[in-house]
Design an enzyme around this catalytic site. Structure first.
Site, PDB file in Angstrom:
ATOM      1  N   GLU A  66     -48.573   1.924  18.085  1.00  0.00           N
ATOM      2  CA  GLU A  66     -48.763   1.520  16.690  1.00  0.00           C
ATOM      3  C   GLU A  66     -48.095   0.195  16.375  1.00  0.00           C
ATOM      4  O   GLU A  66     -48.672  -0.657  15.683  1.00  0.00           O
ATOM      5  CB  GLU A  66     -48.247   2.616  15.754  1.00  0.00           C
ATOM      6  CG  GLU A  66     -49.171   3.810  15.600  1.00  0.00           C
ATOM      7  CD  GLU A  66     -49.170   4.738  16.798  1.00  0.00           C
ATOM      8  OE1 GLU A  66     -50.051   5.609  16.884  1.00  0.00           O
ATOM      9  OE2 GLU A  66     -48.290   4.579  17.683  1.00  0.00           O
ATOM     10  N   HIS A 135     -47.654  15.634  12.248  1.00  0.00           N
ATOM     11  CA  HIS A 135     -48.962  15.086  11.890  1.00  0.00           C
ATOM     12  C   HIS A 135     -49.345  15.334  10.436  1.00  0.00           C
ATOM     13  O   HIS A 135     -50.480  15.068  10.054  1.00  0.00           O
ATOM     14  CB  HIS A 135     -50.064  15.710  12.763  1.00  0.00           C
ATOM     15  CG  HIS A 135     -49.854  15.562  14.226  1.00  0.00           C
ATOM     16  ND1 HIS A 135     -49.033  16.391  14.942  1.00  0.00           N
ATOM     17  CD2 HIS A 135     -50.361  14.665  15.114  1.00  0.00           C
ATOM     18  CE1 HIS A 135     -49.036  16.033  16.218  1.00  0.00           C
ATOM     19  NE2 HIS A 135     -49.837  14.981  16.343  1.00  0.00           N
TER      20      HIS A 135
END
Length: 332
Positions: A66, A135
């Protein structure tokens, strides 16, 4: 059509895909990049089919890094492109926090107004799909704390379809937080639906007895609760914030002046939350309009559990909204 607007049924997922496709067609500088957005079609199938349509130059699969691909998006934006960077889930954006907070959000200031970063970052957020603690959190309130960012939370299909292009026209970085429980939601959308504003909150249901302030997937819990309460003669006004930074204070402050009671429903944790900021602004600017203190319903302060019954117990729910609103109205 006899002057009537033609409507069609579409899912939230399809609305987001349409928005991306439209942006790719409208501006050759636009491209999509992120983990699995190409061959796999996106974690939530939002970009499925776009690789075949636009090719690998504009639908770019990235390494699982990321910090790396968000940084590449910043560089592309500085170089004149209009990147759409997809971060698979909001939890993973923490791996790019330095790039988002210390670079994208600050470059305009640090360059003395010379360097805009026209970057859009999309991310799935929220709980309710049994994706467990790594998540399923709601960090949009964190980003709403950061000067230099605009933070959007499209709850409706119209906003899912229309916010992206407006965000791409913004010269500064925009985060779009899409609650993952909404992707399968179906609704009607005008056939000619296009860009929408990203500046204003909306009243989704008018009312006179209590103001419910919320955003994203919690909007539908508030609307359901308002329907239940209406059967008891309690009319709730439901405010969809839509944009979390900058907040559109005027809409909810005007509502407070009508209802004199406020309940904020926020999927973030209570401590240091967006709901705390809104409560403070109401106390600062509309204290004498209140008949009783502002109240909040937030996610229980635990990592989001995996087990469905525990996950649902941790989140603000319709029953809790109804019970709290009922108590507040009868107290007054």
């Amino acid at each position: 059509m006899n002057g009537e607007q033609r409507m069609r049924t579409i899912t939230y997922r399809e609305a987001v895909k349409e928005a991306i496709r439209e942006a790719l067609h409208r501006d050759e500088r636009v491209f999509l990049m992120g983990e699995d957005v190409g061959h796999y079609g996106g974690c939530y199938a939002v970009s499925k089919g776009l690789l075949d349509e636009f090719g690998p130059e504009r639908i770019r699969d990235t390494p699982l890094c990321e910090s790396g691909f968000v940084g590449a998006g910043i560089g592309a934006a500085l170089g004149g492109m209009r990147p759409i960077v997809e971060v698979m889930t909001v939890n993973f954006c923490l791996l790019a926090l330095d790039q988002i907070v210390n670079t994208a959000a600050t470059l305009l200031h640090m360059s003395g107004g010379q360097c805009n970063v026209p970057l859009v970052i999309r991310m799935a957020t929220g709980a309710g799909k049994q994706l467990a603690a790594q998540h399923a959190h709601s960090f949009e309130g964190w980003f709403a704390h950061i000067p230099g960012l605009r933070v959007l939370a499209p709850a409706t299909i119209e906003d899912a379809r229309g916010m992206l292009w407006t965000a791409l026209e913004d010269p500064d970085p925009v985060l779009i937080c899409e609650n993952n429980t909404l992707y399968n939601m179906e609704g009607e959308l005008a056939a000619d639906a296009g860009p929408v504003d990203i500046d204003t909150a909306r009243i989704r249901r008018p009312g006179s007895d209590l103001t419910l302030v919320t955003y994203s997937a919690s909007l539908y819990k508030c609307l359901e609760a308002a329907g239940v309460l209406a059967l008891e003669g309690i009319e709730c006004e439901v405010i969809d914030l839509r944009t979390l930074r900058p907040l559109d204070d005027a809409v909810y402050l005007e509502s407070v002046a009508r209802t004199h009671r406020v309940l904020i429903v926020d999927e973030g944790w209570r401590s240091g939350s967006l709901s705390a900021e809104i409560a403070a602004r109401i106390m600062e600017r509309a204290f004498y309009e209140l008949d009783l203190p502002v109240e909040r319903l937030c996610t229980v302060e635990v990592p989001i559990p995996y087990a469905r019954h525990m996950e649902q117990a941790a989140l603000p729910g319709v029953d809790g909204i109804v019970a709290t609103a009922r108590r507040m109205v009868h107290h007054g």
